[in-house]
Motif scaffolding. Sequence first.
Motif, PDB file in Angstrom:
ATOM      1  N   ALA A  71      13.051   1.883  15.342  1.00 32.74           N
ATOM      2  CA  ALA A  71      11.823   2.632  15.025  1.00 32.74           C
ATOM      3  C   ALA A  71      11.734   2.857  13.519  1.00 32.74           C
ATOM      4  O   ALA A  71      12.755   2.852  12.816  1.00 32.74           O
ATOM      5  N   CYS A  72      10.505   3.068  13.064  1.00 40.19           N
ATOM      6  CA  CYS A  72      10.295   3.388  11.646  1.00 40.19           C
ATOM      7  C   CYS A  72      10.548   4.876  11.456  1.00 40.19           C
ATOM      8  O   CYS A  72       9.934   5.705  12.139  1.00 40.19           O
ATOM      9  N   MET A  73      11.428   5.210  10.507  1.00 39.50           N
ATOM     10  CA  MET A  73      11.803   6.616  10.282  1.00 39.50           C
ATOM     11  C   MET A  73      10.630   7.466   9.786  1.00 39.50           C
ATOM     12  O   MET A  73      10.679   8.684   9.884  1.00 39.50           O
ATOM     13  N   VAL A  74       9.585   6.842   9.271  1.00 41.24           N
ATOM     14  CA  VAL A  74       8.404   7.583   8.828  1.00 41.24           C
ATOM     15  C   VAL A  74       7.463   7.790  10.014  1.00 41.24           C
ATOM     16  O   VAL A  74       7.112   8.922  10.366  1.00 41.24           O
ATOM     17  N   HIS A  75       7.080   6.685  10.652  1.00 39.10           N
ATOM     18  CA  HIS A  75       6.073   6.792  11.713  1.00 39.10           C
ATOM     19  C   HIS A  75       6.552   7.590  12.923  1.00 39.10           C
ATOM     20  O   HIS A  75       5.747   8.193  13.623  1.00 39.10           O
ATOM     21  N   VAL A  77       8.032  -8.546  10.980  1.00 43.25           N
ATOM     22  CA  VAL A  77       8.520  -8.978   9.664  1.00 43.25           C
ATOM     23  C   VAL A  77       9.478  -7.959   9.033  1.00 43.25           C
ATOM     24  O   VAL A  77      10.294  -8.313   8.179  1.00 43.25           O
ATOM     25  N   ASN A  78       9.418  -6.703   9.506  1.00 44.15           N
ATOM     26  CA  ASN A  78      10.314  -5.661   8.999  1.00 44.15           C
ATOM     27  C   ASN A  78      11.713  -5.838   9.572  1.00 44.15           C
ATOM     28  O   ASN A  78      12.184  -5.053  10.397  1.00 44.15           O
ATOM     29  N   CYS A  79      12.380  -6.899   9.145  1.00 48.30           N
ATOM     30  CA  CYS A  79      13.762  -7.167   9.589  1.00 48.30           C
ATOM     31  C   CYS A  79      14.426  -8.029   8.526  1.00 48.30           C
ATOM     32  O   CYS A  79      13.760  -8.547   7.624  1.00 48.30           O
ATOM     33  N   ASP A 119       6.442  10.335   3.416  1.00 49.19           N
ATOM     34  CA  ASP A 119       6.778   9.459   2.290  1.00 49.19           C
ATOM     35  C   ASP A 119       7.988   8.629   2.682  1.00 49.19           C
ATOM     36  O   ASP A 119       9.046   9.184   2.985  1.00 49.19           O
ATOM     37  N   CYS A 120       7.849   7.303   2.667  1.00 48.21           N
ATOM     38  CA  CYS A 120       8.999   6.457   3.024  1.00 48.21           C
ATOM     39  C   CYS A 120      10.032   6.531   1.896  1.00 48.21           C
ATOM     40  O   CYS A 120       9.732   6.175   0.748  1.00 48.21           O
ATOM     41  N   PRO A 121      11.275   6.982   2.209  1.00 48.02           N
ATOM     42  CA  PRO A 121      12.273   7.120   1.140  1.00 48.02           C
ATOM     43  C   PRO A 121      12.671   5.781   0.524  1.00 48.02           C
ATOM     44  O   PRO A 121      13.185   5.738  -0.590  1.00 48.02           O
ATOM     45  N   GLY A 140       7.804  -3.280  -3.394  1.00 49.05           N
ATOM     46  CA  GLY A 140       7.822  -2.971  -1.968  1.00 49.05           C
ATOM     47  C   GLY A 140       9.285  -2.812  -1.594  1.00 49.05           C
ATOM     48  O   GLY A 140      10.100  -2.395  -2.429  1.00 49.05           O
ATOM     49  N   VAL A 141       9.624  -3.149  -0.365  1.00 50.19           N
ATOM     50  CA  VAL A 141      11.028  -3.030   0.043  1.00 50.19           C
ATOM     51  C   VAL A 141      11.670  -4.415   0.168  1.00 50.19           C
ATOM     52  O   VAL A 141      10.984  -5.433   0.107  1.00 50.19           O
ATOM     53  N   ARG A 142      12.992  -4.416   0.344  1.00 45.26           N
ATOM     54  CA  ARG A 142      13.764  -5.667   0.231  1.00 45.26           C
ATOM     55  C   ARG A 142      13.330  -6.735   1.224  1.00 45.26           C
ATOM     56  O   ARG A 142      13.231  -7.904   0.866  1.00 45.26           O
ATOM     57  N   GLY A 171      15.515  -0.377   1.340  1.00 48.26           N
ATOM     58  CA  GLY A 171      15.681  -1.022   2.659  1.00 48.26           C
ATOM     59  C   GLY A 171      14.572  -0.618   3.606  1.00 48.26           C
ATOM     60  O   GLY A 171      13.425  -0.418   3.204  1.00 48.26           O
ATOM     61  N   CYS A 172      14.904  -0.489   4.875  1.00 40.65           N
ATOM     62  CA  CYS A 172      13.910  -0.123   5.893  1.00 40.65           C
ATOM     63  C   CYS A 172      14.685   0.270   7.143  1.00 40.65           C
ATOM     64  O   CYS A 172      15.641  -0.425   7.525  1.00 40.65           O
ATOM     65  N   SER A 173      14.299   1.368   7.786  1.00 43.85           N
ATOM     66  CA  SER A 173      15.047   1.818   8.969  1.00 43.85           C
ATOM     67  C   SER A 173      14.937   0.800  10.105  1.00 43.85           C
ATOM     68  O   SER A 173      15.854   0.686  10.929  1.00 43.85           O
ATOM     69  N   LEU A 174      13.832   0.062  10.150  1.00 42.14           N
ATOM     70  CA  LEU A 174      13.693  -0.960  11.207  1.00 42.14           C
ATOM     71  C   LEU A 174      14.697  -2.087  10.966  1.00 42.14           C
ATOM     72  O   LEU A 174      15.364  -2.558  11.893  1.00 42.14           O
ATOM     73  N   GLU A 175      14.790  -2.515   9.723  1.00 45.19           N
ATOM     74  CA  GLU A 175      15.751  -3.576   9.383  1.00 45.19           C
ATOM     75  C   GLU A 175      17.178  -3.124   9.716  1.00 45.19           C
ATOM     76  O   GLU A 175      17.946  -3.849  10.353  1.00 45.19           O
ATOM     77  N   TYR A 198       0.808  -1.222   0.000  1.00 48.35           N
ATOM     78  CA  TYR A 198       0.000   0.000   0.000  1.00 48.35           C
ATOM     79  C   TYR A 198       0.846   1.279   0.000  1.00 48.35           C
ATOM     80  O   TYR A 198       0.321   2.357  -0.259  1.00 48.35           O
ATOM     81  N   TYR A 199       2.111   1.178   0.368  1.00 51.31           N
ATOM     82  CA  TYR A 199       2.945   2.379   0.429  1.00 51.31           C
ATOM     83  C   TYR A 199       3.594   2.723  -0.917  1.00 51.31           C
ATOM     84  O   TYR A 199       4.370   3.675  -1.011  1.00 51.31           O
ATOM     85  N   GLN A 200       3.298   1.919  -1.949  1.00 52.53           N
ATOM     86  CA  GLN A 200       3.834   2.251  -3.266  1.00 52.53           C
ATOM     87  C   GLN A 200       3.047   3.436  -3.856  1.00 52.53           C
ATOM     88  O   GLN A 200       1.923   3.725  -3.423  1.00 52.53           O
ATOM     89  N   PRO A 254       0.261   1.262  14.291  1.00 50.27           N
ATOM     90  CA  PRO A 254       0.942   1.077  15.593  1.00 50.27           C
ATOM     91  C   PRO A 254       2.457   1.242  15.572  1.00 50.27           C
ATOM     92  O   PRO A 254       3.093   1.145  16.631  1.00 50.27           O
ATOM     93  N   GLU A 255       3.056   1.530  14.416  1.00 43.71           N
ATOM     94  CA  GLU A 255       4.480   1.880  14.401  1.00 43.71           C
ATOM     95  C   GLU A 255       4.681   3.318  14.893  1.00 43.71           C
ATOM     96  O   GLU A 255       5.814   3.768  15.073  1.00 43.71           O
ATOM     97  N   SER A 256       3.566   4.052  15.094  1.00 43.03           N
ATOM     98  CA  SER A 256       3.666   5.445  15.573  1.00 43.03           C
ATOM     99  C   SER A 256       3.945   5.466  17.079  1.00 43.03           C
ATOM    100  O   SER A 256       3.659   4.496  17.792  1.00 43.03           O
TER     101      SER A 256
HETATM  102 FE1  SF4 Z   1      10.449   0.553   6.958  1.00 45.45          FE
HETATM  103 FE2  SF4 Z   1       8.948   2.534   7.874  1.00 45.45          FE
HETATM  104 FE3  SF4 Z   1       9.570   2.485   5.322  1.00 45.45          FE
HETATM  105 FE4  SF4 Z   1       7.846   0.663   6.324  1.00 45.45          FE
HETATM  106  S1  SF4 Z   1       7.528   2.863   6.194  1.00 45.45           S
HETATM  107  S2  SF4 Z   1       9.570   0.274   4.912  1.00 45.45           S
HETATM  108  S3  SF4 Z   1       8.710   0.382   8.370  1.00 45.45           S
HETATM  109  S4  SF4 Z   1      11.032   2.717   7.001  1.00 45.45           S
END
Ligand code: SF4
Length: 322
Positions: free
Chosen positions: A176-180, A118-120, A273-275, A65-67, A90-94, A30-32, A204-206
């Motif tokens: 933490a998620c860099m967006v939330h 799962v975000n790892c 916007d998630c980079p 989506g992401v990796r 990638g993902c800041s959580l990963e 959904y974030y695409q 709930p990542e907020s």
């Molecule tokens: Fe990771 Fe947050 Fe981006 Fe989702 S929105 S991929 S948790 S950085």
Amino acid sequence: MEAFVDTEIDFVAEIARLKKEKNAVILAHYYQTGDIQDVADYIGDSLGLSQQAAKTKADMIVFAGVRFMAETAKILSPDKKVVLPDFDAGCSLEESAPADKFLAFKAQYPEAIVISYVNCSAELKTLTDIVCTSTNAVKIVESVPKDQQIIFAPDKNLGNYLNRKTGRNMILWDGACMVHETFSADLIEKMKEQYPEAEVIAHPESEKPVLDKASYIGSTTGLLKYTINSPSKEFIVATESGILHQMKKASPNKVFHVAPTAKNGHACQACQDCPHMKLNTMEKLYRCLKDESPEIILSEEILKAAKAPIDRMLEISARFGL
Ligand code: SF4
Ligand code: 13P
């Protein structure tokens, strides 16, 4: 040198043609961006996408989506080719949870089992007992006996929310998620003054102050369903901006605002916007389908060890009809 962009290509038509030719399926989070969601065969949250990846009959999975999501698809369907538009997504959580550091952390709690969001990375999943997503996290935590110590990684915000919701005292990894983490409770309050009829809903990542403002907290699928079923006509949505595409499509007569974000004490215009998610473009999607690259390759050892905790998650989810 700048990447060559061929504006002559009709990406929508070419993607449809290549998909058929290669018996490929496009799975999109959904974030695409909206254009990518519109060419996908399935759009969903992390759990739905994993379930689709596990059961697809396609020869190739194109993961928009992401990796870590594409890796999960590969782990669940190791005989399929899994490609993604941009390997750097990638993902800041990963990133927050390198396997070697996590292993040292885990060693301090020899009695604890590990539940990982799962975000790892796939490697972190090999050090995990049960994987979860935001849709099934409460049920997964509750499936563990109350007296069993649990380490929850890598999202401390989701972990804190789960501790409050289930009454557990899980040991939390500090990610933490860099967006939330940029959604601002103060700015949401100001936005509410501007749109007094709007209902605040949040992922709930907020952080807790943001969740405290929300009348509904849930995964991306949960948030989308909530906006469809709620009698409210206006929403302030505290999650990544991409979800608004499906919300607007599903409820064209309702009004949606992305919750405001702030960084270092200043309002931020693009933090929602998630980079990583937004690295993907229609052109990269077309190219990865055409070139069958970049491809997810994982060792046999990782594929096997990371599958067990994901299978456990899918089993528990199925038990609860999720
Ligand atoms: Fe990771 Fe947050 Fe981006 Fe989702 S929105 S991929 S948790 S950085
Ligand atoms: P869900 O898709 O499970 O709601 O998770 C959101 C997310 O952060 C994905 O990166």
